[in-house]
Scaffold this motif. Structure first.
Motif, PDB file in Angstrom:
ATOM      1  N   LEU A 178     -26.210  14.480 -10.647  1.00  0.00           N
ATOM      2  CA  LEU A 178     -27.282  14.690 -11.617  1.00  0.00           C
ATOM      3  C   LEU A 178     -27.878  13.368 -12.081  1.00  0.00           C
ATOM      4  CD1 LEU A 178     -25.749  17.505 -13.856  1.00  0.00           C
ATOM      5  CD2 LEU A 178     -27.358  17.737 -11.969  1.00  0.00           C
ATOM      6  N   PHE A 179     -27.044  12.335 -12.093  1.00  0.00           N
ATOM      7  CA  PHE A 179     -27.474  11.035 -12.604  1.00  0.00           C
ATOM      8  C   PHE A 179     -27.080   9.945 -11.612  1.00  0.00           C
ATOM      9  CE2 PHE A 179     -26.492  13.845 -16.152  1.00  0.00           C
ATOM     10  CZ  PHE A 179     -27.741  13.921 -16.740  1.00  0.00           C
ATOM     11  N   ASP A 180     -27.617  10.050 -10.414  1.00  0.00           N
ATOM     12  CA  ASP A 180     -27.245   9.151  -9.323  1.00  0.00           C
ATOM     13  C   ASP A 180     -27.567   7.688  -9.630  1.00  0.00           C
ATOM     14  OD1 ASP A 180     -26.170   8.930  -6.611  1.00  0.00           O
ATOM     15  OD2 ASP A 180     -28.182   8.237  -6.091  1.00  0.00           O
ATOM     16  N   GLU A 181     -28.575   7.447 -10.461  1.00  0.00           N
ATOM     17  CA  GLU A 181     -28.977   6.072 -10.754  1.00  0.00           C
ATOM     18  C   GLU A 181     -27.878   5.287 -11.483  1.00  0.00           C
ATOM     19  OE1 GLU A 181     -30.855   8.687 -13.992  1.00  0.00           O
ATOM     20  OE2 GLU A 181     -30.504   8.806 -11.853  1.00  0.00           O
ATOM     21  N   TYR A 182     -26.893   5.991 -12.066  1.00  0.00           N
ATOM     22  CA  TYR A 182     -25.804   5.313 -12.773  1.00  0.00           C
ATOM     23  C   TYR A 182     -24.518   5.237 -11.944  1.00  0.00           C
ATOM     24  CZ  TYR A 182     -28.907   6.063 -16.696  1.00  0.00           C
ATOM     25  OH  TYR A 182     -29.997   6.076 -17.522  1.00  0.00           O
ATOM     26  N   ARG A 183     -24.568   5.724 -10.731  1.00  0.00           N
ATOM     27  CA  ARG A 183     -23.369   5.828  -9.896  1.00  0.00           C
ATOM     28  C   ARG A 183     -22.669   4.484  -9.711  1.00  0.00           C
ATOM     29  NH1 ARG A 183     -23.768   9.770  -6.192  1.00  0.00           N
ATOM     30  NH2 ARG A 183     -21.672  10.332  -5.593  1.00  0.00           N
ATOM     31  N   GLN A 184     -23.384   3.476  -9.299  1.00  0.00           N
ATOM     32  CA  GLN A 184     -22.776   2.174  -9.034  1.00  0.00           C
ATOM     33  C   GLN A 184     -22.151   1.604 -10.309  1.00  0.00           C
ATOM     34  OE1 GLN A 184     -25.303  -0.659  -7.085  1.00  0.00           O
ATOM     35  NE2 GLN A 184     -23.741  -2.238  -7.087  1.00  0.00           N
ATOM     36  N   TYR A 185     -22.862   1.696 -11.421  1.00  0.00           N
ATOM     37  CA  TYR A 185     -22.330   1.197 -12.687  1.00  0.00           C
ATOM     38  C   TYR A 185     -21.056   1.956 -13.068  1.00  0.00           C
ATOM     39  CZ  TYR A 185     -21.734   0.435 -17.657  1.00  0.00           C
ATOM     40  OH  TYR A 185     -21.192   0.161 -18.876  1.00  0.00           O
ATOM     41  N   TYR A 186     -21.066   3.275 -12.907  1.00  0.00           N
ATOM     42  CA  TYR A 186     -19.929   4.104 -13.323  1.00  0.00           C
ATOM     43  C   TYR A 186     -18.677   3.766 -12.516  1.00  0.00           C
ATOM     44  CZ  TYR A 186     -17.290   8.278 -14.675  1.00  0.00           C
ATOM     45  OH  TYR A 186     -16.333   9.136 -15.165  1.00  0.00           O
ATOM     46  N   PHE A 187     -18.802   3.745 -11.197  1.00  0.00           N
ATOM     47  CA  PHE A 187     -17.632   3.538 -10.343  1.00  0.00           C
ATOM     48  C   PHE A 187     -17.224   2.063 -10.218  1.00  0.00           C
ATOM     49  CE2 PHE A 187     -18.903   7.754  -8.796  1.00  0.00           C
ATOM     50  CZ  PHE A 187     -17.675   8.398  -8.834  1.00  0.00           C
ATOM     51  N   ASN A 188     -18.183   1.154 -10.216  1.00  0.00           N
ATOM     52  CA  ASN A 188     -17.871  -0.256  -9.965  1.00  0.00           C
ATOM     53  C   ASN A 188     -17.637  -1.078 -11.221  1.00  0.00           C
ATOM     54  OD1 ASN A 188     -18.245   0.417  -7.301  1.00  0.00           O
ATOM     55  ND2 ASN A 188     -20.281  -0.464  -7.167  1.00  0.00           N
ATOM     56  N   ASP A 189     -18.209  -0.643 -12.350  1.00  0.00           N
ATOM     57  CA  ASP A 189     -18.096  -1.438 -13.571  1.00  0.00           C
ATOM     58  C   ASP A 189     -17.332  -0.717 -14.681  1.00  0.00           C
ATOM     59  OD1 ASP A 189     -19.598  -3.501 -12.425  1.00  0.00           O
ATOM     60  OD2 ASP A 189     -21.480  -2.608 -13.065  1.00  0.00           O
ATOM     61  N   LEU A 190     -17.820   0.448 -15.068  1.00  0.00           N
ATOM     62  CA  LEU A 190     -17.281   1.141 -16.232  1.00  0.00           C
ATOM     63  C   LEU A 190     -15.822   1.541 -16.055  1.00  0.00           C
ATOM     64  CD1 LEU A 190     -18.015   2.308 -19.037  1.00  0.00           C
ATOM     65  CD2 LEU A 190     -18.503   4.444 -17.868  1.00  0.00           C
ATOM     66  N   LEU A 191     -15.512   2.312 -15.022  1.00  0.00           N
ATOM     67  CA  LEU A 191     -14.133   2.788 -14.859  1.00  0.00           C
ATOM     68  C   LEU A 191     -13.134   1.658 -14.612  1.00  0.00           C
ATOM     69  CD1 LEU A 191     -14.614   6.140 -12.892  1.00  0.00           C
ATOM     70  CD2 LEU A 191     -14.106   5.821 -15.313  1.00  0.00           C
ATOM     71  N   PRO A 192     -13.413   0.709 -13.716  1.00  0.00           N
ATOM     72  CA  PRO A 192     -12.432  -0.369 -13.530  1.00  0.00           C
ATOM     73  C   PRO A 192     -12.150  -1.142 -14.816  1.00  0.00           C
ATOM     74  CG  PRO A 192     -13.961  -0.360 -11.697  1.00  0.00           C
ATOM     75  CD  PRO A 192     -14.485   0.620 -12.719  1.00  0.00           C
ATOM     76  N   LYS A 193     -13.161  -1.374 -15.632  1.00  0.00           N
ATOM     77  CA  LYS A 193     -12.960  -2.104 -16.892  1.00  0.00           C
ATOM     78  C   LYS A 193     -12.041  -1.339 -17.824  1.00  0.00           C
ATOM     79  CE  LYS A 193     -17.151  -4.830 -16.907  1.00  0.00           C
ATOM     80  NZ  LYS A 193     -18.504  -4.976 -17.400  1.00  0.00           N
ATOM     81  N   TYR A 194     -12.134  -0.019 -17.778  1.00  0.00           N
ATOM     82  CA  TYR A 194     -11.302   0.810 -18.653  1.00  0.00           C
ATOM     83  C   TYR A 194      -9.815   0.698 -18.285  1.00  0.00           C
ATOM     84  CZ  TYR A 194     -10.530   4.461 -22.046  1.00  0.00           C
ATOM     85  OH  TYR A 194     -10.134   5.158 -23.162  1.00  0.00           O
ATOM     86  N   PHE A 195      -9.543   0.342 -17.046  1.00  0.00           N
ATOM     87  CA  PHE A 195      -8.158   0.229 -16.583  1.00  0.00           C
ATOM     88  C   PHE A 195      -7.588  -1.180 -16.767  1.00  0.00           C
ATOM     89  CE2 PHE A 195      -9.261   4.215 -14.746  1.00  0.00           C
ATOM     90  CZ  PHE A 195      -8.071   4.881 -14.616  1.00  0.00           C
ATOM     91  N   GLU A 196      -8.394  -2.112 -17.236  1.00  0.00           N
ATOM     92  CA  GLU A 196      -7.925  -3.506 -17.398  1.00  0.00           C
ATOM     93  C   GLU A 196      -6.966  -3.600 -18.569  1.00  0.00           C
ATOM     94  OE1 GLU A 196     -11.521  -5.792 -17.729  1.00  0.00           O
ATOM     95  OE2 GLU A 196     -11.813  -5.773 -15.564  1.00  0.00           O
TER      96      GLU A 196
END
Length: 196
Positions: A178-196
């Motif tokens: 639904l929101f493909d434009e945020y895909r790269q940010y979500y998988f490459n930036d947001l989620l990995p940072k949450y696991f730091e």
């Protein structure tokens, strides 16, 4: 004034009037076309706004919606081993979901698992995993067969993801298709940072 000059002047005025009429008709046609396009665009924005409102309402989760999800996740092997000391990424989809969409999401999850570990990714689905084109177990993800997680986001019939922590707080609900434009940010930036 001679008749020929008068005739030329009349002919010239006639040509100018015809030219002005053609110009005004074209201008009116352009205005009508612009009005139609603008009306279509406004209607499209109204539909998108209604969709976004419904999506926002569905994305807001109250404690009552989480009871069955908490029970399901608390029975998971990774929760029993670590007590969810680290957050988990949960991916949920229904049977009949677009196989190309699922393939793209599984590719993203596979790359994410290299960063956060496959043990931190949980799949919830009502699909028969062995019959699917994609078998999430080959990636090392925990898979749970469910009928529903009772999250209202299911009504959109789109695969979605979220992060859940040890307190069973759900964060970062996201539907990639639904929101493909945020895909790269979500998988490459947001989620990995949450696991730091």
């Amino acid at each position: 004034m001679s008749d020929s000059k008068y005739l030329y002047l009349l002919l010239f005025a006639f040509v100018v009037l015809i030219g002005m009429n053609i110009y005004l008709l074209k201008l009116n046609s352009d205005i009508s076309s612009d009005k139609y396009n603008l009306t279509s665009q406004v209607n499209s924005y109204k539909s998108e706004t209604a969709f976004m409102r419904d999506y926002a309402i569905a994305s807001s989760i109250d404690d009552g919606d989480l009871d069955s999800l908490k029970l399901l996740l608390s029975e998971s092997a990774s929760f029993q081993e670590s007590g969810f000391e680290s957050p988990k990424v949960v991916f949920q989809y229904k049977e009949g979901a677009c196989s190309i969409c699922l393939t793209k999401i599984y590719q993203d999850l596979s790359i994410l698992s290299d960063v956060v570990g496959s043990e931190n990714i949980i799949i919830l689905t009502n699909s028969k995993v062995r019959d699917d084109i994609i078998n999430p177990e080959k990636y090392g993800f925990e898979v749970y067969q469910i009928t529903s997680s009772n999250l209202e986001l299911e009504q959109f019939n789109e695969p979605f993801l979220f992060e859940v922590n040890s307190d069973f707080e759900i964060n970062y609900l996201y539907a990639p298709e639904l929101f493909d434009e945020y895909r790269q940010y979500y998988f490459n930036d947001l989620l990995p940072k949450y696991f730091e």
